[in-house]
Design a protein around this motif. Sequence first.
Motif, PDB file in Angstrom:
ATOM      1  N   LYS A  82      52.875  19.589  99.163  1.00 36.14           N
ATOM      2  CA  LYS A  82      51.999  20.217 100.160  1.00 36.14           C
ATOM      3  C   LYS A  82      52.590  20.116 101.559  1.00 36.14           C
ATOM      4  O   LYS A  82      52.591  21.091 102.321  1.00 36.14           O
ATOM      5  N   LEU A 120      51.490  26.123 102.326  1.00 34.28           N
ATOM      6  CA  LEU A 120      51.232  26.708 101.002  1.00 34.28           C
ATOM      7  C   LEU A 120      52.118  27.897 100.667  1.00 34.28           C
ATOM      8  O   LEU A 120      51.822  28.664  99.744  1.00 34.28           O
ATOM      9  N   LEU A 147      51.590  25.018  94.009  1.00 35.39           N
ATOM     10  CA  LEU A 147      51.089  25.781  95.151  1.00 35.39           C
ATOM     11  C   LEU A 147      50.284  27.002  94.728  1.00 35.39           C
ATOM     12  O   LEU A 147      49.363  27.420  95.447  1.00 35.39           O
ATOM     13  N   THR A 159      48.477  18.504 104.705  1.00 35.80           N
ATOM     14  CA  THR A 159      48.484  18.075 103.303  1.00 35.80           C
ATOM     15  C   THR A 159      47.145  18.307 102.605  1.00 35.80           C
ATOM     16  O   THR A 159      46.936  17.833 101.490  1.00 35.80           O
ATOM     17  N   TYR A 160      46.250  19.030 103.252  1.00 34.81           N
ATOM     18  CA  TYR A 160      44.999  19.446 102.640  1.00 34.81           C
ATOM     19  C   TYR A 160      44.228  18.235 102.108  1.00 34.81           C
ATOM     20  O   TYR A 160      44.279  17.164 102.709  1.00 34.81           O
TER      21      TYR A 160
END
Length: 598
Positions: free
Chosen positions: A30, A36, A59, A221-222
């Motif tokens: 990530k 992404l 992804l 990094t979500y």
Amino acid sequence: MSKAAERHNIDRSVDRSQPVEKLHPNERIKLESGYLRGALDASLAERITGAVLEDDHQLTKFHGTYQQDDRDLREERRRSKLEPAYSFMIRVRLPGGVCQPEQWLQLDELARNYANNTLRLTTRQTFQFHGVLKRDLATTMQGIHDSLLDTIAACGDVNRGVMATPIPEFSALHAQVFPIAKAVSEHLLPGTRAYHEIWLNEQPVYQGDKEDEVEPVYGKTYLPRKFKIGFAIPPVNDVDVFTQDIGFIAIADEDDLAGFNVAVGGGMGRTDNEPSTYPRLGDVIGFIPPDKAVEVAEKIVTIQRDFGNRVDRKLARMKYTIDRNGLDWFVDELEERLGWKLEPARDYHFDTSTDRFGWSKNAEGTWNYTAFIENGRVKDDGAHQVMTGLREIAKVHKGDLRITPNQNLIIACIPARQKARIRKLLEKHGIIAASERSTLRRHSMACVAFPTCGLAMAESERYLPSLITKVEGLLEETGLGDVGIVIRMSGCNNGCSRPYVAEIGFSGRAPGKYNMYLGGGYYGQRLAKPYLENIGEETILQTLRPMFAAYAEKRRDGEAFGDFVIRRGYVAAVHHGTDFNAEVEPEAAGAGATGTRS
């Protein structure tokens, strides 16, 4: 570190501040993906293989698609020295499960042209396409976009599709709740333009190291793992609101929406033979007014972003963040980030988690028909020409179509003058006949499993209908007739069909073998308890027969089967997720049970 974290001496040793080399490999993917993008363009352009690169496979999930292969053909292709028969599942983002007839027709056409000639209705109120080849991915994505829908964040380490009770009879409340659910969905979408560049040919905006793109909610990094939100309108808990990371329970003041009780920490996923993992139901932490739902959802997501486990993905869901740090800490952290306090939770009542089939009438005089779609698979099958019939209905229907959280379909808001025409089409294509099955079958639910799901260890969608037929026979044999019992089956331990809140649940262990769970709440208020491990059909039926006989003879008036097996001592009640794997003896003496408890 926030003041709330300092007060509670929280250990942040597993949060995203760790060096990348100490974190799970997905965190590196990530971080290095350029919000992404990765090398997806190159992976999709490579025609020598039907797959994408491994990092890019991770992804693609953020873009709403999973790489899969046909497991029915896997061994044959291996022997022939061919790569697996790769294809892709595509999941549409559809907040609240509501779509227009024109959209249904466009998705139906895409399924016939590029997928496996079926549409799959999911347990999160959306559509899945199966069997899409890599060469057709972009075309299918663009076709979905042309229908004014998309697949952004339908999978991946972000907030997934937001659920909402779709029942049209609650039209006054639904009209107020649905826009809020949609607003939460839109607000928590990733900010990156990667989806639009890769699938919709938008001009790229990201320039490598140049910080001209940000993720205001998620960061680079979500989230540590997936995140799920649902809105329930009592007395129907069809969204299984307590299984969500955030559950919003609508509180009505007559026909007006007063606000929501907020529940946090639900989640179904677990790992076999790892007692540190478990399903969990959410805790109600307070009440909020309607206009605060988006803000509360965002702040809760950021707590999970900052404190979720990024080392061990098996322990990365928010339920573990809460149990590791404590619910009091979580509420303090939330209220500090909000800058205001939650109100005390208000009274509410649930009485079912199941759908109401057949015809119903709305207050304004329109009609609805709730059709049973077995395990969510929209297809033509013998006398039940469901896919063709729904296509013909969508061509003339003047209302909308609503996917239920139980994988069924509501043809909603049918004008009174059109009811006879819709009924005729339902009858012509066998959809009414398909909906007039036993209550047991209509309450059942299965995940996809074989042949496409790479995680499946046993059959689910393809097997449960035949098992239900045999269980129906047991009900007749023991004098129970058409009693309603909630039965759910998943092909693995991840629990996509929510078997851990079923009255009778199954999760796959190996081909033909399942773990069996008993005692879930009829309206989703209680987890089931592990009962038998690694059993086949013969043992399942031998186990259920005496239970059903006892239920027929000794149940109390109106007593649900899940309540009965606890009262009679077959299993102990699960009061918290941490009790799920615990060796706890049932409190009541009962008729006994066959087999060995897990």
